[in-house]
Design an enzyme around this catalytic site. Sequence first.
Site, PDB file in Angstrom:
ATOM      1  N   GLN A 122       0.834  -1.197   0.000  1.00 27.29           N
ATOM      2  CA  GLN A 122       0.000   0.000   0.000  1.00 27.29           C
ATOM      3  C   GLN A 122       0.873   1.253   0.000  1.00 27.29           C
ATOM      4  OE1 GLN A 122      -3.186   0.041   2.854  1.00 27.29           O
ATOM      5  NE2 GLN A 122      -3.889   2.034   2.177  1.00 27.29           N
ATOM      6  N   PHE A 123       1.178   1.727  -1.197  1.00 25.77           N
ATOM      7  CA  PHE A 123       2.044   2.908  -1.317  1.00 25.77           C
ATOM      8  C   PHE A 123       1.398   4.150  -0.730  1.00 25.77           C
ATOM      9  CE2 PHE A 123      -0.516   3.849  -4.983  1.00 25.77           C
ATOM     10  CZ  PHE A 123      -0.410   5.215  -5.165  1.00 25.77           C
ATOM     11  N   THR A 124       0.079   4.156  -0.579  1.00 27.32           N
ATOM     12  CA  THR A 124      -0.599   5.344  -0.056  1.00 27.32           C
ATOM     13  C   THR A 124      -0.253   5.626   1.402  1.00 27.32           C
ATOM     14  OG1 THR A 124      -2.600   4.106   0.485  1.00 27.32           O
ATOM     15  CG2 THR A 124      -2.506   5.153  -1.698  1.00 27.32           C
TER      16      THR A 124
END
Length: 148
Positions: free
Chosen positions: A78-80
Amino acid sequence: MKFIIQRVTHATVTVEEKRVGEIEKGFVVLIGIGKNDTQKEADYLVKKLTGLRIFEDECGKTNRSLKDVNGSLLLISQFTLYANCKAGNRPSFTEAGNPEQAELLYEYIIAECRKKIDVVETGIFGADMKVELCNDGPFTILLEQEPA
Protein backbone atom coordinates in the site's frame (compact mmCIF):
# COMPACT_ATOMS: atom_id res chain seq x y z
CA MET A 1 9.16 1.65 5.69
CA LYS A 2 5.79 1.41 7.36
CA PHE A 3 3.70 -1.55 8.49
CA ILE A 4 0.11 -1.01 9.65
CA ILE A 5 -0.74 -4.17 11.59
CA GLN A 6 -4.32 -5.11 12.38
CA ARG A 7 -5.09 -8.09 14.57
CA VAL A 8 -7.98 -9.92 12.89
CA THR A 9 -10.32 -12.84 13.37
CA HIS A 10 -10.45 -13.26 9.56
CA ALA A 11 -9.61 -11.33 6.40
CA THR A 12 -9.73 -11.61 2.62
CA VAL A 13 -8.30 -9.74 -0.35
CA THR A 14 -10.02 -9.73 -3.72
CA VAL A 15 -8.77 -8.57 -7.13
CA GLU A 16 -11.19 -8.28 -10.07
CA GLU A 17 -13.84 -10.22 -8.10
CA LYS A 18 -11.43 -13.13 -7.50
CA ARG A 19 -10.31 -13.93 -3.96
CA VAL A 20 -6.50 -14.01 -4.03
CA GLY A 21 -5.77 -14.23 -0.29
CA GLU A 22 -7.61 -15.30 2.84
CA ILE A 23 -6.69 -15.89 6.48
CA GLU A 24 -8.39 -16.70 9.73
CA LYS A 25 -6.87 -15.49 13.04
CA GLY A 26 -3.76 -13.40 12.51
CA PHE A 27 -2.57 -10.06 11.19
CA VAL A 28 -3.43 -8.02 8.14
CA VAL A 29 -0.33 -5.98 7.35
CA LEU A 30 -0.48 -2.95 5.08
CA ILE A 31 3.06 -2.37 3.81
CA GLY A 32 4.33 1.02 2.66
CA ILE A 33 7.79 1.19 1.14
CA GLY A 34 9.64 4.50 0.98
CA LYS A 35 12.00 5.65 -1.75
CA ASN A 36 15.14 5.08 0.37
CA ASP A 37 14.13 1.81 2.03
CA THR A 38 16.34 -1.29 1.81
CA GLN A 39 16.39 -4.89 3.01
CA LYS A 40 17.85 -3.62 6.29
CA GLU A 41 14.61 -1.81 7.17
CA ALA A 42 12.57 -4.79 5.95
CA ASP A 43 14.56 -7.22 8.13
CA TYR A 44 14.01 -5.07 11.22
CA LEU A 45 10.25 -4.77 10.64
CA VAL A 46 9.76 -8.44 9.75
CA LYS A 47 11.51 -9.41 12.99
CA LYS A 48 9.28 -7.03 14.99
CA LEU A 49 6.14 -8.16 13.14
CA THR A 50 6.68 -11.88 13.55
CA GLY A 51 7.63 -11.52 17.21
CA LEU A 52 4.86 -9.08 18.13
CA ARG A 53 2.94 -10.35 21.15
CA ILE A 54 -0.56 -8.91 20.89
CA PHE A 55 -2.74 -11.99 21.37
CA GLU A 56 -4.19 -12.65 24.80
CA ASP A 57 -2.86 -15.37 27.08
CA GLU A 58 -4.92 -17.32 29.64
CA CYS A 59 -4.79 -14.29 31.99
CA GLY A 60 -6.12 -11.87 29.37
CA LYS A 61 -2.73 -10.16 28.89
CA THR A 62 -1.42 -9.42 25.40
CA ASN A 63 1.45 -11.85 25.67
CA ARG A 64 1.19 -14.28 22.74
CA SER A 65 2.70 -14.05 19.25
CA LEU A 66 1.44 -15.30 15.90
CA LYS A 67 3.38 -18.55 16.36
CA ASP A 68 1.91 -19.04 19.84
CA VAL A 69 -1.66 -18.93 18.46
CA ASN A 70 -0.99 -20.56 15.06
CA GLY A 71 -1.85 -17.24 13.44
CA SER A 72 -1.52 -16.25 9.80
CA LEU A 73 -0.42 -13.18 7.86
CA LEU A 74 -2.14 -11.35 5.03
CA LEU A 75 0.41 -8.95 3.48
CA ILE A 76 -0.89 -6.09 1.34
CA SER A 77 1.28 -3.55 -0.49
CA GLN A 78 0.00 0.00 0.00
CA PHE A 79 2.04 2.91 -1.32
CA THR A 80 -0.60 5.34 -0.06
CA LEU A 81 0.91 4.99 3.43
CA TYR A 82 3.43 7.54 2.12
CA ALA A 83 0.78 10.13 1.26
CA ASN A 84 1.81 13.64 2.26
CA CYS A 85 -1.19 15.91 2.77
CA LYS A 86 0.58 18.91 4.31
CA ALA A 87 0.15 21.19 1.30
CA GLY A 88 -3.28 21.44 -0.28
CA ASN A 89 -5.91 18.73 -0.48
CA ARG A 90 -4.34 16.43 -3.07
CA PRO A 91 -1.86 13.97 -1.52
CA SER A 92 1.70 13.86 -2.76
CA PHE A 93 3.44 10.49 -3.02
CA THR A 94 6.99 11.65 -3.68
CA GLU A 95 8.33 9.79 -0.62
CA ALA A 96 6.93 6.42 -1.79
CA GLY A 97 9.35 3.96 -3.37
CA ASN A 98 9.35 3.60 -7.14
CA PRO A 99 7.26 0.61 -8.22
CA GLU A 100 10.18 -1.60 -9.33
CA GLN A 101 12.14 -1.12 -6.10
CA ALA A 102 9.02 -1.38 -3.93
CA GLU A 103 7.86 -4.61 -5.57
CA LEU A 104 11.27 -6.22 -5.02
CA LEU A 105 11.20 -5.26 -1.33
CA TYR A 106 7.58 -6.41 -0.99
CA GLU A 107 8.52 -9.82 -2.44
CA TYR A 108 11.52 -9.93 -0.09
CA ILE A 109 9.27 -9.22 2.91
CA ILE A 110 6.90 -12.01 1.84
CA ALA A 111 9.78 -14.49 1.53
CA GLU A 112 11.21 -13.52 4.94
CA CYS A 113 7.81 -13.83 6.61
CA ARG A 114 7.31 -17.28 5.07
CA LYS A 115 10.52 -18.41 6.77
CA LYS A 116 8.96 -17.61 10.16
CA ILE A 117 5.18 -18.05 9.81
CA ASP A 118 3.43 -21.10 8.37
CA VAL A 119 0.55 -19.35 6.56
CA VAL A 120 1.36 -16.15 4.65
CA GLU A 121 -1.18 -14.91 2.11
CA THR A 122 -0.81 -11.82 -0.07
CA GLY A 123 -2.53 -9.37 -2.30
CA ILE A 124 -1.22 -8.53 -5.77
CA PHE A 125 1.34 -5.75 -5.99
CA GLY A 126 -0.03 -2.69 -7.79
CA ALA A 127 -3.52 -4.13 -8.24
CA ASP A 128 -6.80 -2.49 -7.26
CA MET A 129 -7.59 -4.65 -4.23
CA LYS A 130 -10.61 -4.99 -1.99
CA VAL A 131 -9.59 -5.93 1.55
CA GLU A 132 -12.21 -7.17 4.00
CA LEU A 133 -11.37 -7.88 7.61
CA CYS A 134 -12.71 -8.17 11.10
CA ASN A 135 -10.34 -6.17 13.32
CA ASP A 136 -10.16 -8.01 16.63
CA GLY A 137 -10.20 -5.57 19.53
CA PRO A 138 -9.90 -3.34 17.56
CA PHE A 139 -6.13 -3.70 17.73
CA THR A 140 -4.04 -1.70 15.25
CA ILE A 141 -0.32 -0.90 15.47
CA LEU A 142 1.97 1.22 13.31
CA LEU A 143 5.56 0.03 12.96
CA GLU A 144 8.01 2.33 11.18
CA GLN A 145 11.69 2.12 10.38
CA GLU A 146 13.53 5.00 8.78
CA PRO A 147 16.41 4.22 6.40
CA ALA A 148 19.83 4.35 8.07
